[in-house]
Design a protein around this motif. Structure first.
Motif, PDB file in Angstrom:
ATOM      1  N   SER A  58       0.836  -1.207   0.000  1.00 14.03           N
ATOM      2  CA  SER A  58       0.000   0.000   0.000  1.00 14.03           C
ATOM      3  C   SER A  58       0.873   1.261   0.000  1.00 14.03           C
ATOM      4  N   SER A 102      -4.892   1.351   2.947  1.00 16.14           N
ATOM      5  CA  SER A 102      -4.769   0.034   3.573  1.00 16.14           C
ATOM      6  C   SER A 102      -5.787  -0.919   2.976  1.00 16.14           C
ATOM      7  N   GLN A 103      -5.296  -1.965   2.357  1.00 14.24           N
ATOM      8  CA  GLN A 103      -6.197  -2.981   1.807  1.00 14.24           C
ATOM      9  C   GLN A 103      -7.141  -3.484   2.888  1.00 14.24           C
ATOM     10  N   SER A 104      -6.559  -3.944   3.988  1.00 10.61           N
ATOM     11  CA  SER A 104      -7.359  -4.577   5.046  1.00 10.61           C
ATOM     12  C   SER A 104      -8.102  -3.561   5.903  1.00 10.61           C
ATOM     13  N   THR A 107      -4.332  -2.540   9.570  1.00 14.84           N
ATOM     14  CA  THR A 107      -2.903  -2.532   9.880  1.00 14.84           C
ATOM     15  C   THR A 107      -2.600  -1.654  11.106  1.00 14.84           C
ATOM     16  N   LYS A 238       7.176  -8.241  -3.823  1.00 15.50           N
ATOM     17  CA  LYS A 238       6.344  -9.390  -4.202  1.00 15.50           C
ATOM     18  C   LYS A 238       7.184 -10.644  -4.319  1.00 15.50           C
ATOM     19  N   GLU A 241       8.584 -11.932  -0.839  1.00 12.72           N
ATOM     20  CA  GLU A 241       7.649 -12.468   0.158  1.00 12.72           C
ATOM     21  C   GLU A 241       7.091 -13.837  -0.202  1.00 12.72           C
TER      22      GLU A 241
HETATM   23  C1  F6R Z   1       2.534  -7.266   0.370  1.00  9.06           C
HETATM   24  C2  F6R Z   1       1.590  -7.173   1.464  1.00  9.06           C
HETATM   25  C3  F6R Z   1       1.906  -6.291   2.630  1.00  9.06           C
HETATM   26  C4  F6R Z   1       0.759  -5.319   2.865  1.00  9.06           C
HETATM   27  C5  F6R Z   1       0.983  -4.493   4.134  1.00  9.06           C
HETATM   28  C6  F6R Z   1      -0.096  -3.461   4.336  1.00  9.06           C
HETATM   29  O1  F6R Z   1       2.077  -8.111  -0.638  1.00  9.06           O
HETATM   30  O2  F6R Z   1       0.541  -7.763   1.410  1.00  9.06           O
HETATM   31  O3  F6R Z   1       3.090  -5.589   2.411  1.00  9.06           O
HETATM   32  O4  F6R Z   1       0.647  -4.503   1.739  1.00  9.06           O
HETATM   33  O5  F6R Z   1       1.031  -5.347   5.230  1.00  9.06           O
HETATM   34  O6  F6R Z   1      -1.359  -4.039   4.467  1.00  9.06           O
HETATM   35  P1  F6R Z   1      -2.680  -3.193   4.334  1.00  9.06           P
HETATM   36  O7  F6R Z   1      -2.748  -2.655   2.942  1.00  9.06           O
HETATM   37  O8  F6R Z   1      -3.806  -4.152   4.615  1.00  9.06           O
HETATM   38  O9  F6R Z   1      -2.604  -2.073   5.341  1.00  9.06           O
END
Ligand code: F6R
Length: 357
Positions: A58, A102-104, A107, A238, A241
């Motif tokens: 992100s 943040s995807q999730s 974080t 990528k 990991e």
């Molecule tokens: C890489 C990955 C992690 C997340 C990071 C942030 O492939 O998945 O580096 O990008 O932990 O996560 P979020 O976007 O959910 O806050």
């Protein structure tokens, strides 16, 4: 529900053209113009500087977003790693506006910053894939990624969604500021979706690249300049990991200031060339490493390709190249992980959302 797919990661890579199209649908008004909610547009418009806070992939999307806001809308932007910002806060401008990516939406490193910024009373926008997530609930505003659930630990379609949404926000703000934009973002995102489709339709090419460059290597380097530098960081993250190959991303010009010492016979170097104004400089950097034995995989964009380039990407608007250039990087990592017998979707030591600081 990965259906016929062997892994969620591959399914999520394949979903990317649809994600781009869905974002356009979700961010257009009845007349078909790209829009964002007016309260967010107004708050953004009042700001003198944007602070983008994020972690991992992100954060890499945030770096691309900085270019969008600065180049399209003329707003200065700082991008910070959340775990650093919380404890080492820079001096803020008079009217800061915070964007948490943040995807999730969970974080912890990002959340601790959000809590501090809230205390200071600055406006906060969360850009997330998960409605109702912690970072969304605690922010003043939320923009959703509409990418659908991302299950694989390695983030793919969320990155593409983050970059696309940031492009839309910057474009809308640029229009509000009366900036002369010489392109139609909606049409350009349509081209992006089609061109991502072309790449995923030929994914076996990337399987061959992974076999040729990464089968037995201990390490790998990614280089690029300008926006491609940010992609080199993402390509390296990528790869490391999910394949456990030690990988580093570098600005093309920085390599000679130390890291070039690590180039040996056969060291794989992935070189990204999607930006015309720096393509010759990057070609020069490729020469520097191949002279020292590197095995260079050149990923160039149609229009600036040269004979012998490994991958030629179908062309898109120069600002939108991250949306297509990331796809071969994702696929190369996927196939490298697979060939090395790693757990693609659940790499060791990693969790999908990192809820500890
Ligand atoms: C890489 C990955 C992690 C997340 C990071 C942030 O492939 O998945 O580096 O990008 O932990 O996560 P979020 O976007 O959910 O806050």
């Amino acid at each position: 529900e990965k259906g016929t797919y062997p892994h969620y990661m591959l399914k999520e890579i394949d979903e990317q053209p649809g994600v781009v199209r869905k974002i356009v649908q979700n961010y257009e008004d009845e007349e078909g113009n790209l829009v964002i909610p007016s309260d967010i547009a107004n708050a953004l418009h009042d700001a003198d500087r944007l602070y983008i806070i994020a972690a991992g992939t992100s954060y890499h999307a945030g770096l691309v977003g900085k270019q969008y806001f600065e180049k399209m809308a003329g707003i200065p932007v700082e991008v910070h790693i959340s775990s650093e910002f919380g404890y080492n806060m820079p001096l803020l401008s008079e009217k800061p506006f915070f964007i948490f990516i943040s995807q999730s939406g969970e974080t912890a490193d990002s959340r601790q910053v959000l809590v501090k910024i809230k205390e200071l009373g600055h406006p906060i926008l969360t850009v997330t894939n998960v409605p109702g997530s912690t970072l969304s609930r605690e922010a003043d505003y939320t923009l959703l990624l509409h990418a659908g659930p991302e299950i694989a630990v390695a983030s793919t379609k969320a990155y593409v969604a983050q970059v696309a949404v940031l492009a839309i926000v910057a474009y809308v703000e640029a229009q509000a500021k009366g900036k002369a934009l010489d392109f139609d973002l909606k049409a350009e995102l349509g081209i992006v979706a089609n061109n991502i489709q072309t790449i995923v339709d030929h994914k076996e090419d990337m399987e061959h690249v992974a076999a040729d460059f990464l089968e037995t290597t201990r390490n790998a380097f990614f280089i690029g300049r300008s926006i491609d530098f940010y992609l080199s960081l993402e390509g390296a993250l990528k790869l490391k990991e999910i394949s456990y190959i030690q990988a580093e991303g570098f600005a093309g010009g920085e390599l000679k200031h130390g890291t070039i010492a690590l180039i040996e016979d056969g060291t794989p170097v992935f070189a990204l060339i999607t930006q015309k104004e720096v393509s010759l400089n990057l070609r020069g950097n490729v020469k520097e490493v191949t002279t020292r034995g590197a095995n260079a995989c050149i990923i160039s964009m149609e229009g600036m390709e040269e004979p012998g380039d490994t991958i030629v990407l179908p062309p898109v608007h120069p600002l939108l190249t991250p949306l297509v250039s990331v796809v071969p990087l994702q696929l190369i990592s996927y196939y490298a992980s697979l060939a090395r017998g790693c757990d693609v979707d659940k790499p060791r030591n990693l969790a999908k959302s990192v809820t500890v600081e």
